[in-house]
Scaffold this motif. Structure first.
Motif: not given
Length: 116
Positions: A26, A31-32, A35, A65, A75, A77
């Motif tokens: 991240t 990212q989810s 993912e 997102e 998501v 980060k």
């Protein structure tokens, strides 16, 4: 979680292989859960458990997102940019630096000024 991190909790959390992998992944881009689950080949429930702890310890931040079809999803980060483990004067402490937005930086500085 507010204030200084508990060194034992944070070091235990960072001792987890998935936590470290999520933090690195991240840091490249948000990212989810899907993912991250696909990237590491683990169940989404495993990812969710780690993400909850990481957000609580301010290692990550959750963002929304928007998708082209009008839907949205979360998501994650990396928020942590630097971590020091300091052993001095008979104590162990953790010092952390974060990726802060301008609004977060202003709020932190204003809070510091008010406490003086």
């Amino acid at each position: 979680m507010s204030g200084a991190p508990d060194p034992d909790e944070l070091l235990e959390l960072l001792g987890d292989e998935y936590v470290r992998s999520i933090l690195v992944a991240t840091s490249r881009r948000p990212q989810s859960v899907k993912e991250l689950s696909d990237e590491f080949g683990v169940a989404q429930s495993t990812i969710y458990r780690r993400l909850d702890e990481m957000v609580d310890h301010r290692l990550l931040e959750e963002q929304t997102e928007l998708v082209a079809d009008g839907s949205h999803h979360s998501v994650y980060k990396a928020k942590l940019t630097h971590l020091d483990v300091v052993v001095a004067d008979g104590e162990l402490r953790i010092e952390m630096d974060y990726d802060e937005s301008a609004a977060e930086r202003f709020t932190r500085i204003w809070g510091d000024i008010r406490r003086q």
